[in-house]
Motif scaffolding. Sequence first.
Motif, short mmCIF file in Angstrom:
data_model
loop_
_atom_site.label_atom_id
_atom_site.label_comp_id
_atom_site.label_asym_id
_atom_site.label_seq_id
_atom_site.Cartn_x
_atom_site.Cartn_y
_atom_site.Cartn_z
N GLY A 184 1.09 -1.44 0.37
CA GLY A 184 -0.32 -0.28 -0.20
C GLY A 184 0.79 1.55 0.29
N VAL A 185 0.78 1.95 -0.89
CA VAL A 185 1.81 3.42 -0.76
C VAL A 185 0.48 4.38 -0.62
CG1 VAL A 185 2.81 4.96 -2.08
CG2 VAL A 185 2.82 2.98 -2.25
N VAL A 186 0.69 5.71 0.11
CA VAL A 186 0.25 6.72 0.73
C VAL A 186 1.08 7.98 -0.37
CG1 VAL A 186 -0.99 8.82 1.94
CG2 VAL A 186 -0.76 5.97 2.76
N ALA A 187 0.80 8.21 -1.28
CA ALA A 187 0.91 8.54 -2.10
C ALA A 187 1.27 10.74 -1.84
CB ALA A 187 1.49 8.64 -3.67
N GLY A 188 2.10 11.60 -2.40
CA GLY A 188 1.05 12.97 -3.14
C GLY A 188 0.83 12.91 -3.84
N ALA A 205 9.04 -1.95 -9.64
CA ALA A 205 9.45 -3.33 -8.98
C ALA A 205 8.69 -3.45 -8.36
CB ALA A 205 10.22 -2.54 -7.41
N ALA A 206 7.38 -3.65 -8.45
CA ALA A 206 6.39 -4.65 -7.37
C ALA A 206 6.66 -5.36 -8.69
CB ALA A 206 5.10 -3.60 -6.82
N ALA A 207 6.40 -4.62 -9.95
CA ALA A 207 5.13 -5.18 -11.56
C ALA A 207 6.37 -6.55 -11.39
CB ALA A 207 5.05 -4.34 -12.29
N ALA A 208 7.50 -6.53 -11.65
CA ALA A 208 8.67 -7.36 -11.63
C ALA A 208 8.55 -8.25 -10.85
CB ALA A 208 10.05 -6.40 -11.37
N GLU A 209 8.16 -8.57 -9.79
CA GLU A 209 7.83 -9.57 -9.24
C GLU A 209 6.09 -10.34 -9.08
OE1 GLU A 209 10.33 -11.15 -7.57
OE2 GLU A 209 11.82 -10.19 -8.38
N HIS A 210 5.40 -9.17 -9.78
CA HIS A 210 3.64 -9.67 -9.90
C HIS A 210 3.29 -9.02 -8.16
CE1 HIS A 210 4.70 -11.24 -13.58
NE2 HIS A 210 5.96 -12.31 -13.34
N ILE A 211 3.95 -8.23 -7.95
CA ILE A 211 3.15 -7.76 -6.47
C ILE A 211 2.05 -7.01 -6.86
CG2 ILE A 211 3.57 -6.40 -4.17
CD1 ILE A 211 5.03 -9.55 -4.36
N ASP A 212 0.85 -7.05 -5.89
CA ASP A 212 -0.18 -5.72 -6.28
C ASP A 212 0.47 -4.41 -5.77
OD1 ASP A 212 -1.60 -7.23 -7.61
OD2 ASP A 212 -2.64 -8.41 -6.07
N VAL A 213 -0.20 -3.17 -5.86
CA VAL A 213 0.44 -1.88 -5.26
C VAL A 213 -1.23 -1.33 -5.38
CG1 VAL A 213 1.67 0.12 -5.63
CG2 VAL A 213 2.42 -2.29 -6.23
N SER A 214 -1.59 -0.84 -3.91
CA SER A 214 -2.24 -0.20 -3.88
C SER A 214 -2.00 1.49 -3.60
CB SER A 214 -3.69 -0.52 -2.62
OG SER A 214 -3.77 -2.05 -2.88
N VAL A 215 -2.80 2.06 -4.42
CA VAL A 215 -2.77 3.88 -4.34
C VAL A 215 -3.48 4.40 -3.76
CG1 VAL A 215 -1.29 5.98 -5.25
CG2 VAL A 215 -0.74 3.47 -6.39
N ARG A 216 -2.84 5.13 -2.65
CA ARG A 216 -4.12 6.39 -1.67
C ARG A 216 -3.51 7.91 -1.67
NH1 ARG A 216 -7.19 7.05 3.92
NH2 ARG A 216 -8.46 8.81 3.20
N THR A 217 -4.12 8.86 -2.71
CA THR A 217 -2.98 9.77 -2.47
C THR A 217 -3.97 10.96 -2.49
OG1 THR A 217 -2.86 9.40 -5.64
CG2 THR A 217 -2.22 11.86 -4.46
N VAL A 218 -2.65 11.86 -1.61
CA VAL A 218 -3.36 13.06 -0.20
C VAL A 218 -2.56 13.99 -0.44
CG1 VAL A 218 -3.52 11.13 1.85
CG2 VAL A 218 -1.11 12.56 0.86
N SER A 219 -3.03 15.13 -1.09
CA SER A 219 -3.05 16.32 -1.28
C SER A 219 -2.24 17.33 0.10
CB SER A 219 -3.73 17.61 -1.11
OG SER A 219 -4.77 17.84 -0.54
#
Length: 219
Positions: A184-188, A205-219
Amino acid sequence: MAHKATAQDVADLAGVSRSAVSLVLNGRAKGHISRDKQHAIIEAARRLNYTPNAIALSLRSRRSRTIGVLTWPGHSGVSVPMLHATLGKATAEGYLLIFMDTANDDDHQSRALATLHDRQVDALLVIAPQLIDYRPVDVMSTIPTILVNCLDPNGGLTSIVADEYAAGAAAARLLIEAGHRRIGVVAGSPNAMDSRLRLEGVEAAAAAEHIDVSVRTVS
C-alpha cells in the motif's frame, strides 16, 4: 584585535620567499617550487590560518569569487537545508554567495539575473524548493550554471537531484524481500514530480515480482 596572518608570515614560517608562497597558494608552483617546499608552505598556511586577500585574488584572476543563487519559496517555504549547505561550502572555499528570491516569476527572475550579471558573478546556482522541470534562460549559456533539485528538460545544464525513482524502487524491494505480497502506498499529489517518480519506482519494482500495489493519494 588578533593579528591576521600575512603571506610574509607564511613565508617566514616555511623558510621560503614571499613569491614562493604566492606561487603555491595560487596553484602555479609546478616546475618552480620543489614538492618539499610546497608542503612546507601549505602546512605553514594551515598553522597560521592564513587566507589570501579576496580583493587581491579577484584582481589577479579577474574573477569575483562570487556565486549568484536563484531560489524561491515553495509550498513549504525555501529549502533551508540546501541553502545552508551551499552557504557553508562556499564560505569554506572563500566564495561569497548572493541570494536572489525570484518568487518563481519570470519578471522577478529577469531582474535578479540582471543584478547578478552586473555583479559579475563567476557562476549561478538555481535551487528549487521541490523537484521540478526548469527551463533555463539565454544568459545561462554565458555563465556557468548548475541546477539543484530541478531538471532542464532539454538536458543542456547540469542538474543535481535526488534519484526519487530509485528510492521508490528500493523501498518496494525492501518490503518484497521481507515477504510482503501486497503493498500500500500513501502518495503525494501526482502533479508533484518527486512524488510521481517515487510511485513509478515502487510500481516498477512491484510489477517485476508480480506484486499488487494499492495507492492512496493525499494532497
